[in-house]
Enzyme design. Structure first.
Site: not given
Length: 1339
Positions: A113, A149, A1271
């Site tokens: 990502q 990560c 979020e």
């Protein structure tokens, strides 16, 4: 000593010869600054994150083979690499030549990502494949255990790498259960989709590059010949401050120690390295002992194993694994216990570097090996010029913390680890903040010798680490229990004696005194049961161990995460060239996997570039009397000291009427506030010089740090907020029952893998300056820098290529850091680079707000909540930052998915003397939602009803509903998510299984919880809801898109390209996004609030549609023309091939006087169900399974959306369970790196993690009917928290205790254990009124 030696090693097949190698130079800085290989990343500088992983290869002349192993480059001195070959991510493969399958598969599986951790992941896996081309899943789990990560949630990384596993191993994941694949287990209703338009495949696996060993770099023959002709000559290296000697003969080492007894001795550098790098410890002479063969020898003898002190922990682990498999079980009992500890000790990279001798001689009780090796009656062989002696490894060997009973001239040569005898029973235990890759709170080694054929104790050894400053032996316990029978009265007496033997000081380093003592007794109870079980098998035990006790003896098994992901396929009518709605790989995934992707600190140095290091306050709330940099200015390499007086523009600016300072000028408000900065020629010079700045303070009063103290002092930021519907007071008066309680939620560190920083480059005219910055809000950074320099914003250009993670933390603080760096660049006239160390980043920039929710609730016996009055308090720190807006979001989310007719929410931001808290993914939403979920949970407990029933009773259900601030919405999709989640999770079946499990297990309990979610997307401040883009088409038909968003791993660029591809009807490969630049798209809003794709996507669409309208006449005239021909024709006809796009988002706003408004663009809905299991004796827990169903509308890119859901959820797991920020009573942050602060690792992800994007959902008005998703998933981590609370309640109820008890977030192992009250917690409870110093405070 001799003149410096020539250092020879290879990097990616190229020979490196250093004639003046510096012993202080680590491989990481050498690669990045000297060689220009920036794929290897700086994440922490202490071996705690894996971002800097590389592979080192050496020729083992004893076994005549090449060995490959992964190491942390940040701890690897280059001088220790003589004769070694280093491979970095750039040497594995590239997009210019050929990708390596490891790089290809992590990219195609959507395992990259933000990409900052990706090179480290690639190198860990690559090193594994070099040693084992067809690994097992356990091999992969172990290889990645030392890599962190923060974005993905790990599952897609595993999905990519598991394709290397042996096909014959059956199940693709964690093995088979009851003869079936892991995805066919009972309770999994997701094997086959009834809807034929639902897909479970996010990436194809049939076109991967095959693993081709010929692609790998060969070990340089020159190095092989060097090693075969091994020279006994020592190596000497002299640096600016440090000299290193690397002897190759034992006698020379002993002579060196005799002549230089205070010299530091290193092999792996995993203990002394971090002290020198992170704590400033200085050793002018270092001896490297890694070349001495005797120290690395491993020999099996008739009495056991003799292992050289320089033997790596990985080698020791391999020897233990062989012994456990090949030897009789009785003989290898001790080795099995040692292996159990080694499996959890550090990460693979550290185990490859660290040695058994270094672990022992560190004399740190939290290092786990001492206790188990002492219990095994190990012997240490110590040598000096005067001869050799043997020393028993016991508590006497460690006279004080960090001290071993060696003379300064002595060296530890080897350790004897004996076999166990047939009637000896051994066990080892540890409990840490995280099950793997974390130092233990307490570790223990225990051994008992039983008289053959009886149950009588002949000898007992019980050792603990972590209950004192050194290794502790339970002396009285071991002496007085000899000749006792191993029975229940023995256990009672042992616990009594242990309570006397183990005296944990309330002021012990690290705190948790009561918990540590409880662990000591609990570990012994486990040992007692283990021995009873083994003796029962031999028919000599007089104790009948209840069957429900047995599960406590099995440690939790760490598994790699597996699961299913589902999404709705696009319509068959959609053109195959239209990428919208299809899983598409992250635009930069290949570049991130090869190390080619550039982050701000990867940019090559600018001519004359300087480095800046911040000088921060050591006091909270103190007047600054004087700042004296005079000593600093005389330090080598120092160019300037910068402070408030050097700011040409405004040092102080107003932020919503509240002052914010770049440099503290008259008063320091908190520890960590920036007072000044040192500018020097190198990073190291700047850092060392900054420590010498003399600041004189005068303490001021009052000083406080906690929410509770701020309430007492009435220290609040304005404005306070309030929203109310109905008549709360009247409803409370008439309710059947009243509940008054509170929930505390601790803060959270962003821990983006890339620390904050900027490069400021003055242009030399008109006051212009370019900034290459890690910012989510480039326009704000531009504005603050311009104000500080006293120039117009048009003179400042901010460039943002990509961010290595951000999560809200790179909006506000980076603007001030950029302004300070720009001031330094202006003062010196040279480019200045700022790159915060991890510790400084955590100290200066702060994180998520701690919250305290106090509530009074009226409810009826059927679980209906008729009224709720909730007051939220947040700790805002010392300045305003974004705290009021975060509090507003918390209040606006307090209803979640529940229609509580009478609801009042009040929000108060507390002003304390801590660094100001700032935005963090969720922006107050998780805190607001969690307090309401606590209300629902506690009402259910008091009503004796299932929590999911109470949630269902109180949910919004009408077609048209209104929030408590009167925004209309339809809850249909939320209810669909809820129903589908319970169905896919087989909730009712598993709830019954949980209840059955709990009734059958005394010391293990399970809990399961499901919650719904309604999360507002967009900014409640309407002016932020805007987006802009610039689209340029070049004559060759290629398209360049610029927009105001920031790529930080969420895939905003990828989605923007998909949108442009659809509108322009050109392939994604023809479209490129270079960077975010304030010179291209001005006044952009921050990339935040899950609104980035909405705003940017609409703007890109608008610009592309403008272009298509211009091109339409040409298309109609020549429909047969290719895209390139159309563009060429347009150019000749003078048609503009450049267009701006703009999106004016919804007019959101809240009238806080009335407490109503249209706060959000729309709502993202979802539901989550999680199951956990806790160990009631230690507080450890395992996340068993999580099912998420989430409404993202019509997904633009299902792969990216699933990745966001999983990554957000795992970040939430950290928030609610293990991430714990600790402040001293003086307001000093103690947790300043991955050693002290633990984010979720691979072992923390649920063993089964299933994510389903709700089908047949649309979001009219948003870009292509999609929804923002960044979020909301963080909140789903609370399902783990409430499942843990349910499991604790089950344990308490079994003991006759109330199911009503306090539990604050995060639910750490300490809190879980101490809430599971039993005879052991009562035994060790500390007396009240203890006046010992508090280790940390809840702020």
């Amino acid at each position: 000593m001799s003149s410096p030696s020539e250092l020879i090693f290879f990097i990616n097949g190229r020979k490196v010869v250093e004639r003046n190698a510096d012993p202080e130079q680590m491989l990481l800085s050498f690669l990045r600054r000297r060689v220009g290989l920036t794929g290897t990343k700086y994440g922490c500088g202490g071996g705690g994150c894996g971002s800097c992983t590389v592979m080192v290869s050496r020729y083992d002349r004893n076994h005549e083979r090449v060995v490959h192993y992964a190491v942390n480059a940040c701890l690897q001195p280059i001088v220790a690499l003589h004769g070694a070959a280093v491979v970095t991510v750039e040497g594995v493969g590239s997009t210019d030549t050929k990708l390596h399958p490891v790089q290809e598969r992590i990219a195609k599986a959507h395992g990259s990502q933000c990409g900052f951790c990706t090179p480290g992941m690639v190198m860990s896996m690559y090193a594994l494949l070099r040693n084992k081309p067809q690994p097992t899943m356990e091999d992969i789990r172990e290889a990645l255990g030392g890599n962190l990560c923060r974005c993905t949630g790990y599952r897609p990384i595993i999905d990519g790498f598991k394709t290397f596993c042996e096909k014959s191993s059956g199940c693709c994941q964690n093995g088979r259960e009851e003869g079936r694949c892991c995805m066919e287990r009972k309770g999994s209703k997701m094997n086959h989709s009834e809807e034929n338009d639902i897909c479970h495949k996010l990436f194809p696996m049939d076109d991967f590059l095959p693993l081709d060993p010929s692609q790998d770099l060969i070990f340089p023959p020159e190095l092989m010949m060097m090693e075969k002709k091994f020279s006994a000559a020592p190596l000497y290296f002299q640096g600016e401050r440090v000299r290193l000697v690397a002897p190759s003969e034992l006698l020379h080492l002993l002579e060196l120690k005799a002549d230089h007894p205070s010299a530091a001795l290193i092999v792996g550098n995993t203990t002394i390295g971090p002290k020198m790098l992170l704590k400033g410890e200085f050793h002018p002479l270092v001896i490297y002992a890694g070349r001495i063969s005797e120290l690395g020898a491993v020999t099996w003898g008739k009495n056991g194993l003799m292992v050289g002190a320089a033997c790596s922990l990985s080698t020791l682990k391999e020897e233990m694994e062989k012994a456990v498999v090949e030897m009789e079980a009785e003989k290898a009992r001790g080795y099995q216990a040692l292996l159990q500890i080694l499996q959890c000790l550090a990460g693979k990279q550290i185990r490859n570097m660290a040695t058994i001798g270094g672990n022992l001689l560190s004399a740190n009780p939290k290092y786990d090996l001492s206790s188990v090796l002492a219990a095994l009656d190990c012997t240490l062989h110590v040598i000096s010029k005067d001869g050799m002696r043997s020393v028993p490894l016991d508590e006497k060997f460690f006279p004080a913390f960090g001290k071993a009973a060696l003379r300064p001239d002595e060296v530890l040569l080897s350790i004897d680890i004996p076999y166990t005898n047939s009637w000896e029973f051994v066990a080892a235990y540890r409990q840490a903040q995280r099950r793997e890759f974390a130092f233990s709170f307490v570790n223990a080694g225990m051994k008992v010798a039983i008289r053959e054929g009886t149950d009588i104790v002949e000898s007992l050894k019980v050792y603990y680490g972590g209950v004192g400053s050194t290794l502790v032996k339970a002396e009285q316990t071991c002496q007085q229990l000899v000749c006792w029978s191993w029975r229940e009265d023995f256990l009672s007496e042992a616990c009594r004696l242990l309570n006397v033997d183990i005296n944990v000081s309330p002021s012990i380093h690290g705190g948790r005194a009561e918990y540590r003592k409880t662990l000591a007794v609990s570990f012994f109870f486990k040992f007692y049961m283990q021995v009873v079980l083994e003796m029962t098998e031999r028919g000599v035990s007089g104790v009948a161990l209840p069957p429900e006790y047995l599960s406590a003896l099995k440690p939790f098994k760490n598994e790699v995460p597996q699961g299913q992901q589902s999404f709705q396929l696009v319509s068959e009518a959609q053109p195959c060239g239209d990428p919208v709605g299809r899983p598409s790989m992250h635009q930069s995934a290949f570049q991130q996997a090869t190390g080619e992707a550039k982050y701000y600190d990867d940019l090559p140095p600018v001519q004359g570039e300087l480095f800046i290091h911040m000088v921060t306050s050591l006091r909270a709330h103190a007047r600054i009397i004087n700042i004296d940099p005079s000593e600093v200015l005389n330090q080598p390499g120092v160019v300037a000291f910068v402070s408030a007086g050097d700011v040409p523009g405004a040092n102080r600016r107003l932020w919503f009427s509240h002052p914010e300072e770049l440099f503290a000028q008259e008063e320091a408000l908190c520890v960590g506030q920036i007072i000044g900065a040192v500018v020097a020629e190198t990073r190291e010079q700047a850092r060392r010089a900054a420590e010498k700045v003399q600041v004189t303070y005068q303490d001021l009063q009052p000083i406080f740090f906690t929410i509770e103290d701020a309430i007492k002092h009435e220290s609040f930021f304005e404005p306070k907020r309030k929203v109310e519907r109905g008549d709360v007071d009247e409803a409370l008066r008439t309710a059947e029952h009243i509940l008054e309680d509170q929930l505390y939620m601790g803060g959270q560190e962003h821990f983006y893998m890339e620390t904050q920083g900027v490069i400021a480059v003055p242009k030399g005219e008109h006051g212009e300056m370019d900034l290459f910055v890690a910012s989510q809000h480039a326009a704000f950074t531009q504005e603050v820098v311009a104000m500080a320099l006293g120039v117009d914003s048009n003179k400042i250009t901010c460039h943002v290529k990509r961010l290595g993670g951000a999560f809200g933390g790179k909006v506000m603080k980076i603007a001030s850091l950029s302004a300070i760096t720009a001031v330094a660049a202006r003062k010196t006239g040279r480019a200045v680079r700022c790159c915060l160390d991890r510790g400084d980043d955590m100290l200066i920039t702060s994180g998520r707000h701690p919250f305290l929710g106090k509530y009074k609730v009226g409810y009826n016996s059927d679980g209906t909540i008729v009224a709720a009055d909730i007051t939220y308090y947040s700790n805002g720190g010392c300045t305003l930052d974004e705290s009021p807006f975060i509090m507003e979001k918390a209040i606006l989310h307090m209803d979640n998915g529940y229609k509580i007719p009478n609801l009042r929410g009040r929000g108060v931001v507390c002003k304390t003397y801590l660094p100001s808290y700032t935005a963090f993914r969720g922006f107050g939403g998780p805190q607001g939602l969690t307090v309401m979920e606590s209300v629902l949970h506690e009402v259910a407990v008091r009503c004796g009803l299932p929590p999911e029933k109470v949630r269902e009773i109180n949910m919004y259900r009408e077609q048209q509903c209104y929030t408590h601030y009167k925004q209309p919405f339809c809850p249909t999709d939320m209810l669909r998510c809820w129903d589908e989640c319970l169905e896919k999770a087989s909730y009712q079946d598993r709830l019954r299984e949980v209840q059955l499990f709990n009734s059958s297990n005394r010391w293990r309990k399970r809990g399961i919880t499901a919650v719904p979610m309604k999360f507002g997307v967009g900014f409640s401040k309407g002016f932020y809801n805007q987006g802009a883009a610039l689209v340029n088409i070049f004559k060759d038909g290629s398209v360049l898109v610029s927009h105001g968003g920031t790529e930080m791993g969420q895939g905003i660029n990828t989605k923007a390209i998909q949108i442009a591809s659809r509108v322009l009807q050109v392939p994604m490969s023809s479209i490129f996004i270079k960077e975010t630049c304030t010179g291209n798209v001005p006044n952009a809003a921050p990339s935040a609030a899950s609104f980035g794709t909405d705003a940017v996507g609409m703007a890109v669409k608008d610009a592309c549609e403008k272009l298509m309208r211009r091109l339409q006449p040409l298309t109609e005239k020549n429909p047969q023309h290719t895209w390139k021909q159309q563009i060429t024709e347009a150019y000749f006809q003078k048609i503009s091939l450049s267009a701006t796009g703009f999106f004016m988002g919804p007019p959101t706003n809240v009238d806080w006087e009335k407490g109503e408004g249209q706060a959000y663009y729309y709502f993202t809905f979802g539901a989550c169900c999680s199951e956990v299991e806790i160990d009631c004796l230690t507080g450890d827990h395992k996340n068993i399974r999580t099912d998420i169903v989430i409404d993202v509308g019509k997904s633009i890119n299902p792969a990216l959306d699933v990745g966001q859901v999983e990554g957000g959820f795992v970040q939430g797991v950290g928030l609610y369970t293990i991430e714990e920020l600790q402040f001293s009573a003086d307001g000093v942050l103690k947790t300043r790196g991955p050693t002290q602060y633990k984010i979720p690792a691979l072992c923390d992800v649920p063993a089964e993690l299933n994510v389903h994007l709700l089908a047949n959902a649309e979001n009219p008005g948003a870009i292509y009917l999609s929804k923002g998703i960044g979020e909301p998933p963080v909140f789903f981590g609370c399902t783990i928290f409430f499942a843990i609370k349910a499991a604790i309640a089950a344990a308490r109820q079994e003991r006759g205790l109330s199911a009503i008890f306090p539990l604050s977030s995060p639910a750490t192992a300490e809190k879980i254990r101490m809430a599971c009250q039993d005879q052991f917690t009562k035994m060790v409870s500390s007396p009240t009124g203890d006046s010992a110093a508090v280790w940390c405070i809840d702020v």
